[in-house]
Scaffold this motif. Structure first.
Motif, PDB file in Angstrom:
ATOM      1  N   UNK A  46       0.843  -1.188   0.000  1.00 28.81           N
ATOM      2  CA  UNK A  46       0.000   0.000   0.000  1.00 28.81           C
ATOM      3  C   UNK A  46       0.886   1.248   0.000  1.00 28.81           C
ATOM      4  N   UNK A  47       0.586   2.258  -0.810  1.00 29.22           N
ATOM      5  CA  UNK A  47       1.417   3.468  -0.867  1.00 29.22           C
ATOM      6  C   UNK A  47       1.643   4.104   0.509  1.00 29.22           C
ATOM      7  N   UNK A  48       2.813   4.709   0.667  1.00 21.83           N
ATOM      8  CA  UNK A  48       3.250   5.200   1.970  1.00 21.83           C
ATOM      9  C   UNK A  48       2.327   6.262   2.554  1.00 21.83           C
ATOM     10  N   UNK A  49       1.795   7.157   1.728  1.00 21.07           N
ATOM     11  CA  UNK A  49       0.952   8.214   2.285  1.00 21.07           C
ATOM     12  C   UNK A  49      -0.334   7.650   2.885  1.00 21.07           C
ATOM     13  N   UNK A  50      -0.756   6.485   2.377  1.00 23.87           N
ATOM     14  CA  UNK A  50      -1.939   5.826   2.930  1.00 23.87           C
ATOM     15  C   UNK A  50      -1.601   5.166   4.264  1.00 23.87           C
ATOM     16  N   UNK A  51      -0.449   4.526   4.324  1.00 28.15           N
ATOM     17  CA  UNK A  51       0.015   3.942   5.587  1.00 28.15           C
ATOM     18  C   UNK A  51       0.153   5.020   6.655  1.00 28.15           C
TER      19      UNK A  51
END
Length: 397
Positions: A46-51
């Motif tokens: 999952x993309x980092x900004x979502x994490x």
């Protein structure tokens, strides 16, 4: 103690996908070098900004119940996504967020179907469609999406299976397992039949962001106001943002249907996972570059691996236009290698060639197999080479 299970679960067909995945996992645990091509999920994190958004929501104390139909902020993000991508306008009470698109579909059929109601399902189909219909007391009515028609059905075929018990049709574009896409013109013609016969359209658009070459995704709901009112759109962040494990999907459409789904959800799951909802807000409101990067990677894999796949003796394949699956017809390959059917051929590929694929019998077309290219190109090329060596060796034996 002897237990008599409910009739509704006794009638279910076990998931072919999960069975093959379990067998491949068992072999791997024994130290066997198996390449698994059964995955129905992106191989990217999952993309980092979502994490980061998920972690931030927990640290800020957003760990409690939410409304059953989803956070207002997530509904707003979904509404804006529809306006941005399809030019569709929905109100908050026309949206329900659930625990993955699969759960949303399950809830929809539970509130929609009475015993004996019929749902038209084009083949090949995603394995859970007929089972969910049966669990709701409905009857799946299959229509052959022929390989000669690029696995798509015609208005004439649709018209021929409609009865007084027909309640809905499922349209999955881009398709799992074939990767084919219905054009606006094709959807318009199918929609015309549905409007004339008052059939609800269930439009599963979970792969809408994974489109290749010059092809475009079109939602049947965007073709006219009448079709929008006749359609329940199913979507989610699982495939587009590599968030399969977060379990967030949603439905958009008729207010009365959405309200009924919300009432049912309030007595079954209470609400979608709070942290996952905040992550999904970030998925839609944040940068979309990771989505495009992943799409480009899948397209590159497809372009490289397709020609290698169809070079295998006995393999033919309609080239996918979206999603991340190849769905070759391998009946001829099974025959020239001495297997009585494709299921036996698939078993041999796993045991002897050490490649795990999904037999098409689970999708309603027993002459095909499904391969996911949501894995590294190196592994894909290795797997295809193994399958080719296996077929060539067996043919000569």
């Amino acid at each position: 103690m002897a237990v008599k299970l409910a009739n509704r679960v006794m009638a279910l067909t076990p998931s072919t996908t999960l069975a093959i995945t379990a067998k491949a996992k068992e072999l791997k645990e024994q130290g066997v070098d198996v390449i698994g091509l059964g995955a129905g999920e992106p191989d990217y994190n999952t993309p980092q900004h979502i994490l980061d958004a998920a972690a931030r929501s927990m640290n800020e104390g957003h760990t409690k119940y939410t409304p059953s139909a989803g956070l207002p902020a997530l509904k707003k993000a979904i509404i804006e996504k529809f306006e941005r991508d399809q030019g569709l306008s929905y109100k908050p009470n026309e949206i329900i967020v659930g625990n993955g698109a699969k759960h949303v579909l399950y809830t929809l059929f539970q509130v929609l179907l009475n015993d004996g109601d019929e749902v038209i399902i084009p083949t090949p189909y995603w394995v859970s469609y007929p089972e969910q219909v049966k669990l709701a007391g409905g009857v799946p009515i299959y229509v052959d999406g022929l390989e000669s028609q690029n696995f798509k059905i015609t208005p004439e075929q649709l018209e021929s299976v409609i009865s007084e018990r027909t309640k809905a049709i499922i349209i999955n574009s881009p398709s799992n397992p074939t990767g084919v896409i219905y054009t606006a013109e094709e959807l318009q013609e199918l929609g015309k039949v549905c409007l004339e016969r008052n059939i609800l359209i269930v439009s599963d658009e979970i792969y809408e962001k994974l489109i290749y070459s010059d092809h475009k995704h079109v939602s049947i709901a965007q073709l006219s106001q009448e079709l929008k009112e006749q359609t329940i759109v199913i979507n989610g962040v699982s495939k587009s943002h590599s968030m399969t494990g977060w379990r967030i999907g949603y439905a958009a459409g008729n207010r009365e249907i959405i309200e009924a789904m919300t009432n049912l959800a309030s007595h079954s799951t209470s609400n979608p996972t709070t942290t996952a909802q905040y992550a999904s807000i970030a998925a839609y409101n944040g940068p979309q570059e990771p989505v495009e990067e992943m799409r480009q990677a899948f397209e590159h894999r497809l372009e490289v691996i397709y020609d290698q796949l169809v070079s295998i003796p006995g393999f033919t394949c309609v080239k996918p236009q979206g999603a991340f699956y190849l769905y070759p017809n391998v009946k001829a390959a099974a025959e020239i290698t001495g297997y009585h059917d494709v299921d036996a051929f698939v078993e041999a590929l796993l045991v002897e060639a050490k490649v795990a694929v999904i037999p098409g019998s689970g999708f309603g077309t027993p002459d095909n197999i499904r391969l996911s290219y949501a894995t590294s190109l190196a592994l894909l090329e290795k797997a295809v080479a193994r399958m080719k060596d296996f077929v060539v060796a067996k043919r000569q034996a």
